[in-house]
Scaffold this motif. Sequence first.
Motif, mmCIF file in Angstrom:
data_model
loop_
_atom_site.group_PDB
_atom_site.id
_atom_site.type_symbol
_atom_site.label_atom_id
_atom_site.label_comp_id
_atom_site.label_asym_id
_atom_site.label_seq_id
_atom_site.Cartn_x
_atom_site.Cartn_y
_atom_site.Cartn_z
ATOM 1 N N LEU A 6 0.826 -1.209 0.000
ATOM 2 C CA LEU A 6 0.000 0.000 0.000
ATOM 3 C C LEU A 6 0.862 1.261 0.000
ATOM 4 C CD1 LEU A 6 -2.841 -1.067 2.460
ATOM 5 C CD2 LEU A 6 -2.931 -0.929 -0.032
ATOM 6 N N ILE A 7 1.989 1.229 0.692
ATOM 7 C CA ILE A 7 2.895 2.381 0.670
ATOM 8 C C ILE A 7 3.518 2.527 -0.716
ATOM 9 C CG2 ILE A 7 5.060 3.284 1.618
ATOM 10 C CD1 ILE A 7 4.133 2.077 4.335
ATOM 11 N N GLU A 8 3.738 1.424 -1.412
ATOM 12 C CA GLU A 8 4.175 1.496 -2.817
ATOM 13 C C GLU A 8 3.134 2.237 -3.659
ATOM 14 O OE1 GLU A 8 5.138 -2.149 -4.763
ATOM 15 O OE2 GLU A 8 6.545 -2.783 -3.206
ATOM 16 N N ILE A 9 1.851 1.906 -3.439
ATOM 17 C CA ILE A 9 0.775 2.589 -4.181
ATOM 18 C C ILE A 9 0.771 4.071 -3.833
ATOM 19 C CG2 ILE A 9 -1.718 2.729 -4.538
ATOM 20 C CD1 ILE A 9 -1.900 -0.245 -3.842
ATOM 21 N N GLN A 10 0.905 4.400 -2.555
ATOM 22 C CA GLN A 10 0.973 5.805 -2.141
ATOM 23 C C GLN A 10 2.107 6.528 -2.854
ATOM 24 O OE1 GLN A 10 2.030 6.404 1.974
ATOM 25 N NE2 GLN A 10 2.279 8.625 1.719
ATOM 26 N N ASN A 11 3.278 5.928 -2.860
ATOM 27 C CA ASN A 11 4.441 6.559 -3.493
ATOM 28 C C ASN A 11 4.227 6.740 -4.985
ATOM 29 O OD1 ASN A 11 5.779 6.700 -1.045
ATOM 30 N ND2 ASN A 11 6.874 4.768 -1.341
ATOM 31 N N LEU A 12 3.603 5.753 -5.633
ATOM 32 C CA LEU A 12 3.308 5.859 -7.062
ATOM 33 C C LEU A 12 2.370 7.017 -7.323
ATOM 34 C CD1 LEU A 12 3.110 4.685 -10.023
ATOM 35 C CD2 LEU A 12 1.096 3.455 -9.188
ATOM 36 N N ILE A 13 1.301 7.120 -6.533
ATOM 37 C CA ILE A 13 0.321 8.190 -6.739
ATOM 38 C C ILE A 13 0.975 9.552 -6.532
ATOM 39 C CG2 ILE A 13 -1.780 9.231 -5.790
ATOM 40 C CD1 ILE A 13 -2.729 6.339 -5.167
ATOM 41 N N GLU A 14 1.740 9.696 -5.465
ATOM 42 C CA GLU A 14 2.387 10.980 -5.198
ATOM 43 C C GLU A 14 3.397 11.331 -6.284
ATOM 44 O OE1 GLU A 14 3.874 10.516 -1.218
ATOM 45 O OE2 GLU A 14 2.025 11.290 -0.341
ATOM 46 N N THR A 15 4.111 10.340 -6.790
ATOM 47 C CA THR A 15 5.067 10.590 -7.875
ATOM 48 C C THR A 15 4.356 11.076 -9.125
ATOM 49 O OG1 THR A 15 6.631 8.945 -7.026
ATOM 50 C CG2 THR A 15 6.824 9.523 -9.353
ATOM 51 N N GLU A 16 3.209 10.441 -9.449
ATOM 52 C CA GLU A 16 2.449 10.852 -10.634
ATOM 53 C C GLU A 16 1.885 12.258 -10.467
ATOM 54 O OE1 GLU A 16 1.969 9.297 -13.613
ATOM 55 O OE2 GLU A 16 3.508 7.908 -12.905
ATOM 56 N N LEU A 17 1.439 12.583 -9.270
ATOM 57 C CA LEU A 17 0.894 13.922 -9.039
ATOM 58 C C LEU A 17 2.001 14.970 -9.016
ATOM 59 C CD1 LEU A 17 -1.864 13.066 -6.410
ATOM 60 C CD2 LEU A 17 -2.166 13.563 -8.848
ATOM 61 N N ASP A 18 3.168 14.610 -8.493
ATOM 62 C CA ASP A 18 4.323 15.516 -8.572
ATOM 63 C C ASP A 18 4.686 15.804 -10.024
ATOM 64 O OD1 ASP A 18 4.821 15.977 -5.860
ATOM 65 O OD2 ASP A 18 6.126 14.229 -5.664
ATOM 66 N N TRP A 64 -3.407 1.328 8.905
ATOM 67 C CA TRP A 64 -2.896 2.295 7.922
ATOM 68 C C TRP A 64 -4.046 2.630 6.983
ATOM 69 C CZ3 TRP A 64 -2.223 3.011 2.698
ATOM 70 C CH2 TRP A 64 -1.221 3.901 2.292
ATOM 71 N N MET A 65 -4.257 3.922 6.723
ATOM 72 C CA MET A 65 -5.380 4.352 5.891
ATOM 73 C C MET A 65 -4.930 5.389 4.874
ATOM 74 S SD MET A 65 -8.781 6.539 6.925
ATOM 75 C CE MET A 65 -7.882 8.072 6.689
ATOM 76 N N MET A 66 -5.477 5.315 3.659
ATOM 77 C CA MET A 66 -5.206 6.341 2.643
ATOM 78 C C MET A 66 -6.494 6.701 1.914
ATOM 79 S SD MET A 66 -2.431 6.453 -0.509
ATOM 80 C CE MET A 66 -2.997 4.939 -1.292
ATOM 81 N N HIS A 67 -6.631 7.992 1.650
ATOM 82 C CA HIS A 67 -7.737 8.528 0.850
ATOM 83 C C HIS A 67 -7.122 9.349 -0.279
ATOM 84 C CE1 HIS A 67 -11.198 11.072 -0.244
ATOM 85 N NE2 HIS A 67 -10.345 12.069 -0.171
ATOM 86 N N VAL A 68 -7.575 9.094 -1.503
ATOM 87 C CA VAL A 68 -7.102 9.843 -2.672
ATOM 88 C C VAL A 68 -8.322 10.324 -3.447
ATOM 89 C CG1 VAL A 68 -5.729 9.794 -4.785
ATOM 90 C CG2 VAL A 68 -5.054 8.363 -2.838
ATOM 91 N N CYS A 69 -8.342 11.610 -3.788
ATOM 92 C CA CYS A 69 -9.459 12.155 -4.560
ATOM 93 C C CYS A 69 -8.914 13.193 -5.541
ATOM 94 C CB CYS A 69 -10.476 12.798 -3.619
ATOM 95 S SG CYS A 69 -12.130 12.927 -4.306
ATOM 96 N N ILE A 70 -9.306 13.071 -6.813
ATOM 97 C CA ILE A 70 -8.884 14.026 -7.843
ATOM 98 C C ILE A 70 -10.136 14.580 -8.512
ATOM 99 C CG2 ILE A 70 -7.449 14.440 -9.868
ATOM 100 C CD1 ILE A 70 -5.930 11.866 -9.225
ATOM 101 N N PHE A 71 -10.270 15.901 -8.464
ATOM 102 C CA PHE A 71 -11.419 16.580 -9.054
ATOM 103 C C PHE A 71 -11.038 17.215 -10.391
ATOM 104 C CE2 PHE A 71 -12.566 16.530 -4.577
ATOM 105 C CZ PHE A 71 -13.940 16.324 -4.602
ATOM 106 N N PRO A 72 -11.901 17.104 -11.401
ATOM 107 C CA PRO A 72 -11.661 17.828 -12.651
ATOM 108 C C PRO A 72 -11.907 19.322 -12.464
ATOM 109 C CG PRO A 72 -13.807 16.764 -12.721
ATOM 110 C CD PRO A 72 -13.150 16.332 -11.435
#
Length: 226
Positions: A6-18, A64-72
Amino acid sequence: MIWDKLIEIQNLIETELDATGKEIQEDGMDQFNRPGWVNRVWSSGDYRRAHVDVVDVRETKKLWMMHVCIFPHLKSNAPVFGFDVIAGQKKITGAFFDFSPTTDINHPMVNWFGNTMAKYGYGKTRTLPDWARKIFSRYMVAAGNVSEETEINMIADMVNEGLSYYLNHIGKYNGTYVNDDLGKEAQNTYAYYQKQNPHTPRTMTSLGLGEDDVRLFIDKCLFPEV
């Protein structure tokens, strides 16, 4: 293994958003960045707001909890990207993933999501509570009690594929509308009904966060209306 994945997924998402956006400092968010609780927000020409919220209480609560939300952007008819997961040491107790329609329930991105999730075996229509039926797509993925490594890897793969598709296509729908009235109403509706979800405050307080903090956070930072 579960937390590491799950931390791998978090890092991937943050890298893509960066890579696709610029990190911004929203008013009032600072008080919700503290040891064990991290919030980051991005914006770009393609999307209006992307938010990653992680509560890491593995040492004290074994959770461990994660929430991800992307708005257009508001002049877009594209869906909202949403991914939520909470996990203990031995299993993912809940994982939820959706491309939630804003002004078009048959949007091409929503249909892509449905077809792609069916490929992963999540093609069945779910019975949802009333607040959820107001905003989620009929293809929403909900997985619980996940402990097998193959299924955990599958969740990681589908979030990875969904995020890549979303970020590569979201910008194509900017300017769907001349003004932002429809988009604003739709995104505020999404935020309003998300705040009716009784599980969110219950889960966050179970992680050791104060009730007053949780209510303020949900109203003003997790699902702010525009």
